[in-house]
Design a protein around this motif. Structure first.
Motif, PDB file in Angstrom:
ATOM      1  N   LYS A 300       0.821  -1.203   0.000  1.00  0.00           N
ATOM      2  CA  LYS A 300       0.000   0.000   0.000  1.00  0.00           C
ATOM      3  C   LYS A 300       0.853   1.251   0.000  1.00  0.00           C
ATOM      4  O   LYS A 300       0.570   2.223  -0.708  1.00  0.00           O
ATOM      5  CB  LYS A 300      -0.937  -0.009   1.209  1.00  0.00           C
ATOM      6  N   ALA A 301       1.886   1.249   0.827  1.00  0.00           N
ATOM      7  CA  ALA A 301       2.757   2.425   0.924  1.00  0.00           C
ATOM      8  C   ALA A 301       3.425   2.720  -0.416  1.00  0.00           C
ATOM      9  O   ALA A 301       3.628   3.888  -0.781  1.00  0.00           O
ATOM     10  CB  ALA A 301       3.817   2.216   2.004  1.00  0.00           C
ATOM     11  N   PHE A 302       3.748   1.663  -1.169  1.00  0.00           N
ATOM     12  CA  PHE A 302       4.382   1.841  -2.483  1.00  0.00           C
ATOM     13  C   PHE A 302       3.468   2.634  -3.421  1.00  0.00           C
ATOM     14  O   PHE A 302       3.903   3.591  -4.066  1.00  0.00           O
ATOM     15  CB  PHE A 302       4.695   0.468  -3.082  1.00  0.00           C
ATOM     16  N   PHE A 303       2.203   2.249  -3.483  1.00  0.00           N
ATOM     17  CA  PHE A 303       1.280   2.924  -4.387  1.00  0.00           C
ATOM     18  C   PHE A 303       0.907   4.317  -3.888  1.00  0.00           C
ATOM     19  O   PHE A 303       0.640   5.228  -4.689  1.00  0.00           O
ATOM     20  CB  PHE A 303       0.035   2.062  -4.600  1.00  0.00           C
ATOM     21  N   PHE A 421       7.409   4.014   4.873  1.00  0.00           N
ATOM     22  CA  PHE A 421       7.905   2.643   4.702  1.00  0.00           C
ATOM     23  C   PHE A 421       8.585   2.114   5.959  1.00  0.00           C
ATOM     24  O   PHE A 421       9.192   2.860   6.726  1.00  0.00           O
ATOM     25  CB  PHE A 421       8.903   2.599   3.538  1.00  0.00           C
ATOM     26  N   GLY A 422       8.480   0.796   6.133  1.00  0.00           N
ATOM     27  CA  GLY A 422       9.201   0.112   7.201  1.00  0.00           C
ATOM     28  C   GLY A 422      10.667   0.009   6.855  1.00  0.00           C
ATOM     29  O   GLY A 422      11.051   0.011   5.679  1.00  0.00           O
ATOM     30  N   ILE A 423      11.509  -0.120   7.872  1.00  0.00           N
ATOM     31  CA  ILE A 423      12.952  -0.051   7.650  1.00  0.00           C
ATOM     32  C   ILE A 423      13.488  -1.221   6.830  1.00  0.00           C
ATOM     33  O   ILE A 423      14.505  -1.100   6.159  1.00  0.00           O
ATOM     34  CB  ILE A 423      13.688   0.034   9.003  1.00  0.00           C
ATOM     35  N   GLN A 424      12.788  -2.351   6.839  1.00  0.00           N
ATOM     36  CA  GLN A 424      13.297  -3.546   6.159  1.00  0.00           C
ATOM     37  C   GLN A 424      13.362  -3.383   4.637  1.00  0.00           C
ATOM     38  O   GLN A 424      14.213  -3.962   3.979  1.00  0.00           O
ATOM     39  CB  GLN A 424      12.437  -4.755   6.520  1.00  0.00           C
ATOM     40  N   HIS A 425      12.459  -2.598   4.063  1.00  0.00           N
ATOM     41  CA  HIS A 425      12.465  -2.403   2.613  1.00  0.00           C
ATOM     42  C   HIS A 425      12.265  -0.935   2.241  1.00  0.00           C
ATOM     43  O   HIS A 425      11.824  -0.619   1.142  1.00  0.00           O
ATOM     44  CB  HIS A 425      11.388  -3.260   1.946  1.00  0.00           C
ATOM     45  N   GLU A 492       7.268  -2.617   9.881  1.00  0.00           N
ATOM     46  CA  GLU A 492       6.075  -2.544   9.049  1.00  0.00           C
ATOM     47  C   GLU A 492       5.897  -1.141   8.470  1.00  0.00           C
ATOM     48  O   GLU A 492       6.394  -0.151   9.003  1.00  0.00           O
ATOM     49  CB  GLU A 492       4.824  -2.945   9.838  1.00  0.00           C
ATOM     50  N   ASP A 493       5.186  -1.063   7.353  1.00  0.00           N
ATOM     51  CA  ASP A 493       4.884   0.218   6.731  1.00  0.00           C
ATOM     52  C   ASP A 493       3.875   0.995   7.575  1.00  0.00           C
ATOM     53  O   ASP A 493       3.208   0.451   8.453  1.00  0.00           O
ATOM     54  CB  ASP A 493       4.295   0.012   5.324  1.00  0.00           C
TER      55      ASP A 493
END
Length: 495
Positions: A300-303, A421-425, A492-493
């Protein structure tokens, strides 16, 4: 689930899919005029006294030194990126047709030059994906050193390339290779700089500190323009023979200084904390014989980032690129829009950090929403006023458009994108979303606007196109959560 729900719901802090202690909650939009800690929208309650990783690192002398070193290093790297692209863009329109594509008609030579320019934009999302993933695994510093070195060497190499008269078709092929390398590195540079600044910044001033990435881009554009103005004082024969090489070769000085500073940078506190937690969990998994959990983060955060980027980048490129040529077709002297762009760029040194400060004061979402709304309202009056061909009116329209689209909204986007965004990605997904958004909006906006003008001969479709892109950003803010003060160590995002 609504964005308000996602902004208020309690989160469970997870690392690699494993649950840990409950993390801080995401607040709702703050009331105007409240401070970050008021209304629960600033620093989240934590056992360490409302301090996040960046705040804790600044309590030591070494931490404060690293903070300022990182700011200068990121600023110089972003300057380098925009020097690269501005130098190439100017050279494409002025000399590359003669140097690398001789024998062609002027129009074909110009198109060939700009075709190699466009290749850089195609390479950017690839660089964002590849280098962003490495940045999420190995750390921000490693990629930040690599990108500025790659871009610096590629730009310097451009100034040392043989011409078509010397090696034939090999010359434009080498030009294309250098441009691909530039774009590949640039795809991870801007987002990486924003991540580095945001993860190091004090939570209360994250918007202001992150916005400085835009100051770097502004510096690069002005520096490249200034150098080219000096080079253009040379006679045309000397310019074509060797003068055009000067800006590219001289850029190595900025690159070397930026590499020197970036090698002395420290990894961000947020990423160091993530690495430590990850190693502990990997050790636990290894002892238990269980496989490492895969990253199951949503998109969701990507879009959301994609929509926010379209709302900024499309209007930005129209304001700073298309309008310059458009007003000339109306009969306005070329010096008028050029001077207006220069004035707006100088104002950017104040507008960019001011917009970042506004996002710290009132929140990311409401500030971004206000800029998008202003851009949508600006569209039709702006194109209508340009028809007056009045020098002062035209200048004011371009300056206001750039301050809203190219500068102001960009200053808010830096921290907003990182916090989504979450720190992992964080690095990879934000970088790819930004670069795809740039291709879908900014990279094609001047071309689409030109096609609309050629097809209709009217300014109305141009204004409508501008308004639609701003509206995409505006609507996206209603789907996005408020992120101001979010704990950047969360996996998490935000949505």
């Amino acid at each position: 689930m609504t964005s308000e729900d996602s902004g208020n719901r309690s989160r469970t802090h997870t690392t690699n899919g494993r649950s840990a202690e409950p993390g801080p909650t995401q607040p709702a939009d703050p009331e105007p005029g409240t401070s970050p800690t008021a209304a629960g929208s600033g620093a989240h309650p934590r056992a360490d006294g409302d301090a996040q990783a960046g705040d804790l690192s600044l309590r030591t002398k070494e931490g404060r030194k690293s903070f300022w070193t990182n700011i200068v290093a990121v600023w110089l790297g972003t300057t380098m990126e925009y020097v690269d692209f501005a130098l190439y863009g100017l050279a494409s329109g002025l000399v590359f047709g003669d140097v690398f594509f001789p024998g062609q008609t002027p129009v074909i030579a110009l198109l060939s030059s700009f075709a190699t320019y466009a290749v850089g934009f195609i390479a950017r999302p690839i660089g964002a994906l590849v280098l962003g993933r490495v940045g999420d695994k190995k750390g921000r510093k490693f990629i930040m050193v690599f990108t500025v070195l790659l871009m610096g060497l590629s730009t310097t190499a451009l100034g040392l390339l043989p011409t078509y008269q010397q090696v034939g078709m090999l010359a434009p092929i080498l030009l294309l290779v250098c441009r691909l390398c530039q774009g590949f590195g640039a795809g991870a540079e801007l987002s990486g700089g924003a991540v580095m600044l945001a993860e190091y910044a004090p939570v209360r001033h994250r918007g202001l500190v992150s916005s400085l990435i835009g100051v770097g881009s502004n510096t690069g554009t002005l520096l490249a323009s200034g150098v080219w103005l000096l080079v253009l004082l040379l006679p045309h024969g000397k310019l074509i023979a060797w003068g055009w090489r000067i800006p590219f070769v001289v850029s190595i000085l900025i690159a070397l200084f930026a590499v020197y500073l970036r090698q002395s940078m420290q990894e961000t506190p947020a990423f160091r904390s993530y690495q430590e937690n990850r190693k502990k969990e990997e050790a636990i998994l290894a002892r238990s014989g269980k496989a490492e959990a895969k990253d199951e983060g949503g998109w969701k955060a990507f879009f959301v980032m994609l929509g926010l980027r379209i709302g900024e980048n499309g209007p930005s490129y129209i304001a700073q690129s298309f309008l310059v040529g458009y007003v000339v077709t109306l009969g306005v002297t070329k010096s008028v829009p050029t001077t207006a762009v220069l004035i707006a760029s100088v104002l950017g040194f104040a507008v960019i950090p001011f917009s970042g400060w506004l996002s710290d004061r009132f929140g990311r979402r409401i500030t971004y929403r206000a800029f998008c709304a202003l851009l949508a309202v600006y569209a039709f009056p702006a194109f209508w006023l340009l028809q007056s061909r009045n020098v002062w009116t035209v200048s004011a329209v371009i300056i206001v458009g750039m301050c809203l689209g190219s500068l102001g909204i960009f200053g808010v986007q830096a921290a907003y994108g990182v916090e989504l965004f979450g720190i992992q990605h964080r690095y990879s997904r934000m970088a790819v979303a930004k670069e795809l958004g740039s291709i879908l909006s900014g990279g094609t906006a001047p071309m689409v606007a030109s096609a609309l003008l050629a097809a209709t001969g009217s300014w109305v479709p141009l204004a409508a196109y501008f308004c639609i892109m701003a509206a995409i950003g505006l609507v996206t803010t209603f789907l996005a959560p408020e992120t101001r003060g979010r704990d950047l160590t969360l996996v998490e995002d935000a949505i």
